[in-house]
Write a protein that holds these residues in place. Structure first.
Motif, PDB file in Angstrom:
ATOM      1  N   PRO A 133      15.393 -20.170  10.495  1.00 39.51           N
ATOM      2  CA  PRO A 133      14.738 -18.897  10.181  1.00 39.51           C
ATOM      3  C   PRO A 133      13.838 -18.397  11.356  1.00 39.51           C
ATOM      4  N   PRO A 137      17.950 -14.763  14.557  1.00 38.69           N
ATOM      5  CA  PRO A 137      17.805 -13.623  14.140  1.00 38.69           C
ATOM      6  C   PRO A 137      18.577 -12.999  12.925  1.00 38.69           C
ATOM      7  N   ASN A 138      18.176 -12.572  11.865  1.00 36.53           N
ATOM      8  CA  ASN A 138      19.175 -12.298  10.698  1.00 36.53           C
ATOM      9  C   ASN A 138      19.930 -13.452  10.043  1.00 36.53           C
ATOM     10  N   ALA A 139      19.266 -14.700  10.233  1.00 30.77           N
ATOM     11  CA  ALA A 139      20.264 -15.723   9.494  1.00 30.77           C
ATOM     12  C   ALA A 139      20.281 -15.395   7.935  1.00 30.77           C
ATOM     13  N   LEU A 140      21.506 -15.915   7.540  1.00 33.55           N
ATOM     14  CA  LEU A 140      21.758 -16.105   6.059  1.00 33.55           C
ATOM     15  C   LEU A 140      20.455 -17.264   5.646  1.00 33.55           C
ATOM     16  N   HIS A 149      27.662 -19.421   0.990  1.00 35.40           N
ATOM     17  CA  HIS A 149      28.181 -18.212   1.864  1.00 35.40           C
ATOM     18  C   HIS A 149      29.578 -18.713   2.532  1.00 35.40           C
ATOM     19  N   ASP A 193      26.644 -15.578  10.351  1.00 38.13           N
ATOM     20  CA  ASP A 193      25.432 -15.435  11.179  1.00 38.13           C
ATOM     21  C   ASP A 193      25.421 -16.012  12.480  1.00 38.13           C
TER      22      ASP A 193
END
Length: 234
Positions: A133, A137-140, A149, A193
Motif C-alpha cells: 500500500p 499506487p492504486n494497488a489492489l 483477483h 495493478d
C-alpha cells in the motif's frame, strides 16, 4: 514395481507459547498436505533445524517453502530500514534459507508459496516491496485472501505450461511482493495493478514461486501446477 510417491518437504510455521501449547510449537494448515497428496506426492513436514538441512534434503525429492504471517528480514536483501509493518521469524527464515540453499545447489525441484516465493527471490539475489500500500499506487487489496483477483500469466513460461492457462483467478493474502526476481529468474505472472505474482528460474529443473496459495485449489490451474511440481520430483 510398486508406485512410489515422491517425498515432498513442507516447511512448518512456528508459534510462541500460548494457545495450543505452553511451549513453542510448529503449525501447518492441513490443506498443504492434502493438496500434495492429491497431486501424487508424499508430504513430509520439516522442522526448523538449519544444521540438519543437508540430511533432510538427502531424503527429499522436492521442497515446498510455505507461507506465513511474517516477513523476510530486509537486511538480507540489502535494505537497512524495515517498514513498521514488517514482522520477523528469524529462526524459521534461517532454516528455510538453509533448505533452499541446499535444494538450489543440488537442483532439486523447489516451489515457493507466498512468503516462500519472496524468500526464493531473495535467495536468487532479488529484492522485495516491503509494504504494497505504501509503494504501489492504486494497488489492489492484496491482503483480503478471498475472493482474490485475476492474474495474467506470461506466455511460454513454465507456469504457463504447468497450468495450461494464460490467466487465473487466485486468492491473495500478502502485504509484500517481489520487486526484482533475482539472477537467473524471470517474472511469470502479474496482478492487474502490476504486482509480481510469480517468478521462475528457466534454466533449472523446477524452480518456481507463486504469490498466492495454490493449496486452496481456488482455480483449476492450481491443481495442475501442484501436479506439475510433483511430476518434476519423480
Amino acid at each position: 514395481m510398486a508406485f512410489r510417491r515422491p517425498v515432498i518437504g513442507l516447511t512448518l510455521d512456528a508459534e510462541p507459547p500460548g494457545g495450543y501449547s505452553r511451549w513453542p510449537w510448529y503449525a501447518l494448515r492441513a490443506n498443504y498436505a492434502s493438496a500434495i497428496e492429491a497431486a501424487g506426492g508424499l508430504p513430509l513436514a520439516l522442522p526448523h533445524l538449519a544444521a540438519l538441512a543437508e540430511e533432510m534434503l538427502a531424503r527429499l525429492d522436492g521442497l515446498i517453502v510455505t507461507g506465513g504471517a511474517f516477513d523476510v528480514d530486509p537486511a538480507i536483501y540489502g535494505e537497512a530500514a524495515a517498514h513498521p509493518s514488517v514482522t520477523l521469524k528469524s529462526a524459521r527464515t534461517e532454516a528455510e534459507m538453509a533448505l533452499l540453499a541446499g535444494a538450489l545447489a543440488a537442483d532439486k525441484p523447489v516451489l515457493g508459496i507466498c512468503g516462500g516465493e519472496q524468500l526464493l527471490a531473495v535467495m536468487l539475489g532479488g529484492t522485495l516491496v516491503q509494504h504494497i500500500p505504501d509503494e504501489i499506487p492504486n494497488a489492489l487489496p492484496h491482503e483480503g485472501h478471498e475472493p482474490g483477483h485475476p492474474i495474467s500469466i506470461v506466455a511460454d513460461t513454465r507456469l504457463a505450461r504447468a497450468t495450461g492457462a494464460g490467466a487465473m483467478h487466485v486468492n491473495s493474502s500478502h502485504h509484500q511482493a517481489v520487486r526484482t526476481p533475482g539472477r537467473e529468474a524471470i517474472v511469470n505472472a502479474y496482478a492487474p495493478d502490476g504486482v509480481i505474482e510469480g517468478i521462475e528460474a528457466p534454466g533449472r529443473r523446477f524452480c518456481l514461486g507463486v504469490q498466492w496459495h495454490p493449496e486452496f485449489l481456488t482455480d483449476p490451474g492450481d491443481g495442475r501446477l501442484l501436479a506439475a511440481f510433483v511430476a518434476a520430483c519423480r
